[in-house]
Design a protein around this motif. Structure first.
Motif, PDB file in Angstrom:
ATOM      1  N   SER A  57      11.512  46.256  59.352  1.00 36.88           N
ATOM      2  CA  SER A  57      10.807  46.500  60.614  1.00 36.88           C
ATOM      3  C   SER A  57       9.760  45.428  60.894  1.00 36.88           C
ATOM      4  CB  SER A  57      10.176  47.895  60.628  1.00 36.88           C
ATOM      5  OG  SER A  57       9.161  47.994  59.657  1.00 36.88           O
ATOM      6  N   THR A  58       9.107  44.919  59.854  1.00 38.06           N
ATOM      7  CA  THR A  58       8.137  43.836  60.038  1.00 38.06           C
ATOM      8  C   THR A  58       8.835  42.584  60.546  1.00 38.06           C
ATOM      9  OG1 THR A  58       6.684  44.696  58.318  1.00 38.06           O
ATOM     10  CG2 THR A  58       6.426  42.374  58.887  1.00 38.06           C
ATOM     11  N   MET A  59       9.960  42.271  59.918  1.00 36.70           N
ATOM     12  CA  MET A  59      10.697  41.075  60.345  1.00 36.70           C
ATOM     13  C   MET A  59      11.244  41.255  61.764  1.00 36.70           C
ATOM     14  SD  MET A  59      12.517  40.067  56.720  1.00 36.70           S
ATOM     15  CE  MET A  59      13.709  39.007  57.460  1.00 36.70           C
ATOM     16  N   ALA A  60      11.644  42.465  62.111  1.00 31.53           N
ATOM     17  CA  ALA A  60      12.222  42.711  63.431  1.00 31.53           C
ATOM     18  C   ALA A  60      11.168  42.729  64.534  1.00 31.53           C
ATOM     19  CB  ALA A  60      12.983  44.028  63.432  1.00 31.53           C
ATOM     20  N   THR A  61       9.926  43.047  64.205  1.00 31.11           N
ATOM     21  CA  THR A  61       8.900  43.126  65.252  1.00 31.11           C
ATOM     22  C   THR A  61       7.892  41.979  65.180  1.00 31.11           C
ATOM     23  OG1 THR A  61       7.584  44.615  63.866  1.00 31.11           O
ATOM     24  CG2 THR A  61       9.039  45.635  65.481  1.00 31.11           C
ATOM     25  N   ALA A  62       7.351  41.723  63.997  1.00 32.87           N
ATOM     26  CA  ALA A  62       6.255  40.752  63.875  1.00 32.87           C
ATOM     27  C   ALA A  62       6.720  39.304  63.885  1.00 32.87           C
ATOM     28  CB  ALA A  62       5.469  41.033  62.592  1.00 32.87           C
ATOM     29  N   LEU A  63       8.001  39.075  63.646  1.00 35.71           N
ATOM     30  CA  LEU A  63       8.481  37.699  63.586  1.00 35.71           C
ATOM     31  C   LEU A  63       9.436  37.352  64.723  1.00 35.71           C
ATOM     32  CD1 LEU A  63       8.987  37.339  59.728  1.00 35.71           C
ATOM     33  CD2 LEU A  63       7.093  36.514  61.125  1.00 35.71           C
ATOM     34  N   GLU A  66       8.905  36.198  70.746  1.00 36.40           N
ATOM     35  CA  GLU A  66       7.888  36.635  71.716  1.00 36.40           C
ATOM     36  C   GLU A  66       6.545  36.891  71.037  1.00 36.40           C
ATOM     37  OE1 GLU A  66      10.854  38.819  71.411  1.00 36.40           O
ATOM     38  OE2 GLU A  66      11.850  37.284  72.586  1.00 36.40           O
ATOM     39  N   VAL A  67       6.590  37.621  69.928  1.00 36.68           N
ATOM     40  CA  VAL A  67       5.349  37.947  69.218  1.00 36.68           C
ATOM     41  C   VAL A  67       4.746  36.680  68.617  1.00 36.68           C
ATOM     42  CG1 VAL A  67       4.371  39.216  67.260  1.00 36.68           C
ATOM     43  CG2 VAL A  67       6.022  40.337  68.760  1.00 36.68           C
ATOM     44  N   LEU A  68       5.582  35.852  68.019  1.00 42.81           N
ATOM     45  CA  LEU A  68       5.070  34.613  67.424  1.00 42.81           C
ATOM     46  C   LEU A  68       4.420  33.709  68.454  1.00 42.81           C
ATOM     47  CD1 LEU A  68       7.828  33.729  64.801  1.00 42.81           C
ATOM     48  CD2 LEU A  68       5.486  34.506  64.370  1.00 42.81           C
ATOM     49  N   SER A  69       4.930  33.717  69.684  1.00 45.57           N
ATOM     50  CA  SER A  69       4.335  32.867  70.712  1.00 45.57           C
ATOM     51  C   SER A  69       2.892  33.269  71.014  1.00 45.57           C
ATOM     52  CB  SER A  69       5.185  32.891  71.981  1.00 45.57           C
ATOM     53  OG  SER A  69       5.119  34.154  72.598  1.00 45.57           O
ATOM     54  N   TYR A  70       2.572  34.546  70.862  1.00 44.28           N
ATOM     55  CA  TYR A  70       1.187  34.991  71.080  1.00 44.28           C
ATOM     56  C   TYR A  70       0.246  34.404  70.038  1.00 44.28           C
ATOM     57  CZ  TYR A  70       2.721  38.631  74.343  1.00 44.28           C
ATOM     58  OH  TYR A  70       3.241  39.302  75.399  1.00 44.28           O
ATOM     59  N   PHE A  71       0.732  34.302  68.797  1.00 43.32           N
ATOM     60  CA  PHE A  71      -0.139  33.911  67.696  1.00 43.32           C
ATOM     61  C   PHE A  71      -0.009  32.449  67.305  1.00 43.32           C
ATOM     62  CE2 PHE A  71       0.708  38.473  67.222  1.00 43.32           C
ATOM     63  CZ  PHE A  71      -0.597  38.945  67.292  1.00 43.32           C
ATOM     64  N   TYR A  79      -4.266  33.525  69.493  1.00 49.98           N
ATOM     65  CA  TYR A  79      -3.912  32.478  68.531  1.00 49.98           C
ATOM     66  C   TYR A  79      -4.592  32.727  67.188  1.00 49.98           C
ATOM     67  CZ  TYR A  79      -3.798  28.017  66.104  1.00 49.98           C
ATOM     68  OH  TYR A  79      -3.624  27.042  65.157  1.00 49.98           O
ATOM     69  N   SER A  80      -3.792  32.646  66.132  1.00 52.01           N
ATOM     70  CA  SER A  80      -4.330  32.776  64.786  1.00 52.01           C
ATOM     71  C   SER A  80      -3.466  32.002  63.808  1.00 52.01           C
ATOM     72  CB  SER A  80      -4.383  34.240  64.352  1.00 52.01           C
ATOM     73  OG  SER A  80      -4.810  34.326  63.016  1.00 52.01           O
ATOM     74  N   PRO A  81      -4.023  30.989  63.167  1.00 53.51           N
ATOM     75  CA  PRO A  81      -3.246  30.248  62.171  1.00 53.51           C
ATOM     76  C   PRO A  81      -2.961  31.095  60.925  1.00 53.51           C
ATOM     77  CG  PRO A  81      -5.506  29.461  62.220  1.00 53.51           C
ATOM     78  CD  PRO A  81      -5.361  30.440  63.338  1.00 53.51           C
ATOM     79  N   LEU A  82      -3.646  32.217  60.781  1.00 51.00           N
ATOM     80  CA  LEU A  82      -3.441  33.093  59.622  1.00 51.00           C
ATOM     81  C   LEU A  82      -2.300  34.089  59.815  1.00 51.00           C
ATOM     82  CD1 LEU A  82      -7.160  33.980  58.786  1.00 51.00           C
ATOM     83  CD2 LEU A  82      -5.690  32.302  57.653  1.00 51.00           C
ATOM     84  N   TYR A  83      -1.812  34.215  61.051  1.00 53.80           N
ATOM     85  CA  TYR A  83      -0.841  35.265  61.352  1.00 53.80           C
ATOM     86  C   TYR A  83       0.442  35.138  60.527  1.00 53.80           C
ATOM     87  CZ  TYR A  83       2.305  38.395  63.801  1.00 53.80           C
ATOM     88  OH  TYR A  83       3.199  39.380  64.083  1.00 53.80           O
ATOM     89  N   LYS A  84       1.088  33.988  60.575  1.00 58.96           N
ATOM     90  CA  LYS A  84       2.356  33.816  59.846  1.00 58.96           C
ATOM     91  C   LYS A  84       2.177  33.989  58.331  1.00 58.96           C
ATOM     92  CE  LYS A  84       5.293  30.879  62.716  1.00 58.96           C
ATOM     93  NZ  LYS A  84       5.869  29.534  62.802  1.00 58.96           N
ATOM     94  N   PRO A  85       1.184  33.318  57.724  1.00 64.82           N
ATOM     95  CA  PRO A  85       1.009  33.530  56.278  1.00 64.82           C
ATOM     96  C   PRO A  85       0.740  35.000  55.926  1.00 64.82           C
ATOM     97  CG  PRO A  85      -0.288  31.644  57.003  1.00 64.82           C
ATOM     98  CD  PRO A  85       0.260  32.296  58.230  1.00 64.82           C
ATOM     99  N   LEU A  86      -0.005  35.680  56.784  1.00 64.79           N
ATOM    100  CA  LEU A  86      -0.294  37.093  56.544  1.00 64.79           C
ATOM    101  C   LEU A  86       0.992  37.923  56.584  1.00 64.79           C
ATOM    102  CD1 LEU A  86      -2.405  39.373  56.147  1.00 64.79           C
ATOM    103  CD2 LEU A  86      -2.478  39.556  58.635  1.00 64.79           C
ATOM    104  N   VAL A  87       1.818  37.718  57.590  1.00 71.15           N
ATOM    105  CA  VAL A  87       3.059  38.484  57.722  1.00 71.15           C
ATOM    106  C   VAL A  87       4.001  38.178  56.562  1.00 71.15           C
ATOM    107  CG1 VAL A  87       5.127  38.835  59.140  1.00 71.15           C
ATOM    108  CG2 VAL A  87       2.875  38.739  60.224  1.00 71.15           C
ATOM    109  N   PHE A  88       4.167  36.901  56.230  1.00 73.04           N
ATOM    110  CA  PHE A  88       5.045  36.554  55.103  1.00 73.04           C
ATOM    111  C   PHE A  88       4.480  37.085  53.782  1.00 73.04           C
ATOM    112  CE2 PHE A  88       6.706  33.223  58.040  1.00 73.04           C
ATOM    113  CZ  PHE A  88       8.021  33.684  58.061  1.00 73.04           C
ATOM    114  N   GLY A  89       3.169  37.056  53.635  1.00 73.29           N
ATOM    115  CA  GLY A  89       2.536  37.621  52.438  1.00 73.29           C
ATOM    116  C   GLY A  89       2.795  39.118  52.334  1.00 73.29           C
ATOM    117  N   GLU A  90       2.669  39.829  53.458  1.00 72.53           N
ATOM    118  CA  GLU A  90       2.958  41.275  53.472  1.00 72.53           C
ATOM    119  C   GLU A  90       4.395  41.542  53.067  1.00 72.53           C
ATOM    120  OE1 GLU A  90       2.158  43.110  57.210  1.00 72.53           O
ATOM    121  OE2 GLU A  90      -0.006  42.960  56.989  1.00 72.53           O
TER     122      GLU A  90
END
Length: 180
Positions: A57-63, A66-71, A79-90
């Motif tokens: 569900s994380t991969m289907a929604t957070a990645l 559309e969602v990535l374009s926001y961050f 915009y957050s440079p921490l967003y992708k590392p945080l999601v992949f870390g989770e």
């Protein structure tokens, strides 16, 4: 006893001055996978399935793009440079938690002596991870509100640790069961 074994309303042998000894009372000690130990067992069985669901569900929604374009876009208010590392870390930690639950189940069913200590570490890690995850998520995306939905895993994991860590450290059933 029938009437032939009674002498003066006393069992045979008692009239001779012999005392009949009552069998010593046996108080069984709790052991085996039962009692309150069933509840963490159920949690460990459910965890790998829950983690697979969370990862998908994380991969289907957070990645999604559309969602990535926001961050990802510096022009975005989110915009957050921490967003992708945080999601992949989770995702990685959730996969680790699911795998650890499977290992713990094997140790539980084989009644290994190391199981209680590893379960304590697992519960403490889970509680710490959920707290750190919420803190990092709030740092990565300050706009998110700390709602009940976001705080529920923190409360659940901290309560589980507060209840089950003392149980695994002090329970007679745990001490008597995990001896191999």
């Amino acid at each position: 006893m029938d009437d032939n074994q009674m002498v003066n309303n006393e069992p045979q042998g008692a009239a001779d001055g012999q005392q009949q000894m009552a069998a010593p009372l046996y108080k069984p000690t709790p052991e085996g996978i039962g009692g309150w130990l069933i509840l963490p067992l159920i949690g460990l069985v459910i965890t790998p399935f829950r983690m697979v669901y969370l990862v998908i569900s994380t991969m289907a929604t957070a990645l999604t793009p559309e969602v990535l374009s926001y961050f990802d876009s510096p022009d975005s208010a989110f915009y957050s440079p921490l967003y992708k590392p945080l999601v992949f870390g989770e995702i990685l930690v959730n996969m680790f938690i699911g795998a650890a639950a499977v290992v713990l189940l094997v140790l539980l069913f084989t009644k290994k002596k190391i199981f209680p200590m590893l379960m304590v570490v697992y519960l403490a890690f889970n509680a710490c991870f959920t707290i750190i995850d919420v803190i990092l998520a709030k740092m990565a995306v300050p706009q998110i509100a700390l709602s009940g939905e976001i705080m529920r895993p923190v409360i659940t994991s901290v309560l589980a640790a507060c209840i089950w860590i003392p149980y695994f450290l002090m329970s007679e059933r745990v001490k008597n069961t995990f001896v191999k």
